[in-house]
Design a protein around this motif. Sequence first.
Motif, PDB file in Angstrom:
ATOM      1  N   LEU A 265     -22.747 -14.361  26.133  1.00  0.00           N
ATOM      2  CA  LEU A 265     -21.149 -14.557  26.113  1.00  0.00           C
ATOM      3  C   LEU A 265     -20.443 -14.301  27.257  1.00  0.00           C
ATOM      4  O   LEU A 265     -20.636 -13.416  28.182  1.00  0.00           O
ATOM      5  CB  LEU A 265     -20.632 -13.530  24.934  1.00  0.00           C
ATOM      6  CG  LEU A 265     -21.144 -13.820  23.378  1.00  0.00           C
ATOM      7  CD1 LEU A 265     -20.580 -12.816  22.500  1.00  0.00           C
ATOM      8  CD2 LEU A 265     -20.377 -15.129  23.030  1.00  0.00           C
ATOM      9  N   GLY A 266     -19.525 -15.185  27.415  1.00  0.00           N
ATOM     10  CA  GLY A 266     -18.745 -15.085  28.733  1.00  0.00           C
ATOM     11  C   GLY A 266     -19.339 -15.656  29.964  1.00  0.00           C
ATOM     12  O   GLY A 266     -18.423 -15.837  30.952  1.00  0.00           O
ATOM     13  N   HIS A 267     -20.710 -16.383  29.757  1.00  0.00           N
ATOM     14  CA  HIS A 267     -21.237 -17.005  30.864  1.00  0.00           C
ATOM     15  C   HIS A 267     -20.515 -18.388  31.188  1.00  0.00           C
ATOM     16  O   HIS A 267     -20.548 -18.661  32.650  1.00  0.00           O
ATOM     17  CB  HIS A 267     -22.600 -17.277  30.734  1.00  0.00           C
ATOM     18  CG  HIS A 267     -23.620 -16.201  30.888  1.00  0.00           C
ATOM     19  ND1 HIS A 267     -24.617 -16.107  31.124  1.00  0.00           N
ATOM     20  CD2 HIS A 267     -23.393 -14.823  30.944  1.00  0.00           C
ATOM     21  CE1 HIS A 267     -25.485 -14.990  31.312  1.00  0.00           C
ATOM     22  NE2 HIS A 267     -24.489 -14.164  31.226  1.00  0.00           N
ATOM     23  N   VAL A 268     -19.925 -19.023  30.395  1.00  0.00           N
ATOM     24  CA  VAL A 268     -19.261 -20.200  30.631  1.00  0.00           C
ATOM     25  C   VAL A 268     -17.947 -19.934  31.266  1.00  0.00           C
ATOM     26  O   VAL A 268     -17.549 -20.680  32.210  1.00  0.00           O
ATOM     27  CB  VAL A 268     -18.952 -21.066  29.464  1.00  0.00           C
ATOM     28  CG1 VAL A 268     -17.808 -22.263  29.560  1.00  0.00           C
ATOM     29  CG2 VAL A 268     -20.383 -21.470  28.617  1.00  0.00           C
ATOM     30  N   GLU A 269     -17.091 -18.848  30.873  1.00  0.00           N
ATOM     31  CA  GLU A 269     -15.850 -18.431  31.463  1.00  0.00           C
ATOM     32  C   GLU A 269     -16.360 -18.072  33.135  1.00  0.00           C
ATOM     33  O   GLU A 269     -15.398 -18.405  33.895  1.00  0.00           O
ATOM     34  CB  GLU A 269     -15.567 -17.309  30.757  1.00  0.00           C
ATOM     35  CG  GLU A 269     -14.606 -17.684  29.508  1.00  0.00           C
ATOM     36  CD  GLU A 269     -15.818 -18.036  28.389  1.00  0.00           C
ATOM     37  OE1 GLU A 269     -17.056 -17.753  28.525  1.00  0.00           O
ATOM     38  OE2 GLU A 269     -15.285 -18.712  27.333  1.00  0.00           O
ATOM     39  N   GLN A 270     -17.443 -17.398  33.412  1.00  0.00           N
ATOM     40  CA  GLN A 270     -17.727 -16.964  34.529  1.00  0.00           C
ATOM     41  C   GLN A 270     -18.099 -18.302  35.495  1.00  0.00           C
ATOM     42  O   GLN A 270     -17.707 -18.136  36.631  1.00  0.00           O
ATOM     43  CB  GLN A 270     -19.063 -15.837  34.582  1.00  0.00           C
ATOM     44  CG  GLN A 270     -18.548 -14.619  33.769  1.00  0.00           C
ATOM     45  CD  GLN A 270     -19.461 -13.627  33.855  1.00  0.00           C
ATOM     46  OE1 GLN A 270     -20.314 -13.723  34.759  1.00  0.00           O
ATOM     47  NE2 GLN A 270     -19.789 -12.881  32.668  1.00  0.00           N
ATOM     48  N   ALA A 271     -18.848 -19.078  34.812  1.00  0.00           N
ATOM     49  CA  ALA A 271     -19.078 -20.397  35.630  1.00  0.00           C
ATOM     50  C   ALA A 271     -17.683 -21.116  36.054  1.00  0.00           C
ATOM     51  O   ALA A 271     -17.585 -21.515  37.162  1.00  0.00           O
ATOM     52  CB  ALA A 271     -20.052 -21.302  34.703  1.00  0.00           C
TER      53      ALA A 271
END
Length: 586
Positions: A265-271
Amino acid sequence: MTSLLIRGRPRRVPAHISVRVLHTLLGVLAGVVWLVLPGMTISTGVPVAVSPGGPVAGAVAQGENEDETSAADLVLPILVASAAVVLAGYGYVRRTRRARSRTTPGGVLVRPPEASIAQLDEQARASLVEADDCVRVSREELHFAEARFGGEAVGPFAQALRDAEAELAAAFRMRQQYDEGVPEGDAARRHALVGVVGRCQEAGRLLDGQAAGFDQLRGLEGGLGEALNVAEARFRELAGRTGAADATLTDLAKRYAPSVTAGVLGHVEQAKDRLVFATSRLNQARQTEDLGEGERAIRHLRSAEGAIAQAAALVDGIDRLAGDLATAAAMVPAGLTGGEVEIAGARKAEGAVSPGEPGSVAGAYADVSPGRAAATVGRPPDGSPGAPAPPPDEPLAPLTATVPPGELHARITHADLALAAVREELTAGPYDPLDALRRIVGAVAPLVSGRAGVMPAGALLVARSAVGGAGDVVGTHRGAVGSAARIRLAEAERLLAPPPSAPAGRGPYQELADLLAADALARQARGLAEQDVRLHGNPMAGTAEHTSGLAGAVLGGILLGGEPNGGPPPSFGGPHTRARRRGQVY
């Protein structure tokens, strides 16, 4: 490795002060004698012969000779006296300096204070973090150079990186053993910590030695055109994949249990955050190069490359998770069948020989300690801030004696219950295939004797997924992650890697035990890394830093931090060269 301890008995400074003073006095006395001697040897009572030139001319000639003799006689005494004074002053200054810096009033040599074990421990932890960061950054930049010049051109630098990785792996292994209590004794443990620091320094030295040649290969000082093209091409590819990764996460959330996507969760936002930062720096790199500011343009390019590499790691992690889940879902039914085969074989062995009879099931089953059993079912690590992570449990090993009465029956019962719970989950609705496979392997492991090959395959899949997920968290948050998480991750990677040659007596159960330990250590490393990130907090205050991606760049170690604008970007190299792209404006 040479020990830092200074061995031998304390030396005493010889008491030669009185002798030196005597030598000085004798030198001064000799000088005085030389000064006085010419005057004492001149006799005024000796008659003077009258020269043919007359009395006056003879007297003048004699006076001139006496003046020349007296002047010549004074030269050597003056030189001797001056040398004596200089030597005396030098001896005094030397004795004073030595007395202040090296000796006590009694003349005993003072040793520098030894670093305590706590100080060496802190130094070892800091060295591990620094060397690990250098290796990770060097690996990232090497990929960009390889994409442009090919594998053959970067061969020497890739070899230096592999050598540095080997030194770092040895340092991590030594530190892991240290945390497990090996070796014992203060002297041996001090030596182990010194060895950890030495290995880290050697890894950094190997990378530092190749930094200048690597810069020459990249040739960024001559222009960024091709390097910018490579970075922008990778950026465009990731921009498209990031949207697809978001759709993949949405699909996974529908198909599986919520625990499946909790780790990403949140990996897409961090990318996306890393790509926003990369966009800004790529544009600035082109603009500053057009203005003729080459060094500044290089710093912008390196910042963009670091952000692109981390965005790729985050997106790759989501794609890898989707693949692992699909493979695990297909393997769970086979795991249940294989588990039943192992249980049936264990029941047969239990009924063939009466409990306690010698040789009944010796060597066929393994003794699972309570601590190891807790680790295999996902016991959370000790989360106390600042405390070292708990050491892994003792490795599993085949029994060399008869299983105690009732022990084998208890293991069979436990495995039956675990398999029944997994079957129930499969029919109840969405579930977590990786977790189900993990519980099957962990429950059946104490009964494994090589009947079902699906067990090692399932354990390998679970361990690889856990190690990969932990590596993504550590690598993309290295600006905040400390040594404990990195040590556990390195040990998990060591256990996951196949040994170069299988040692004698290494059976299917030992292989399975290593994979279970790798999975447990990787999940522990991930928990510690996430805890470090939470404790670290926001490295850059303000909304603008989040909007531009600057905060994420500092958290990820893309910028070295310590300055309002994030600091310089790290480059290929060791501790002495990685921050060479430093300037007033980044």
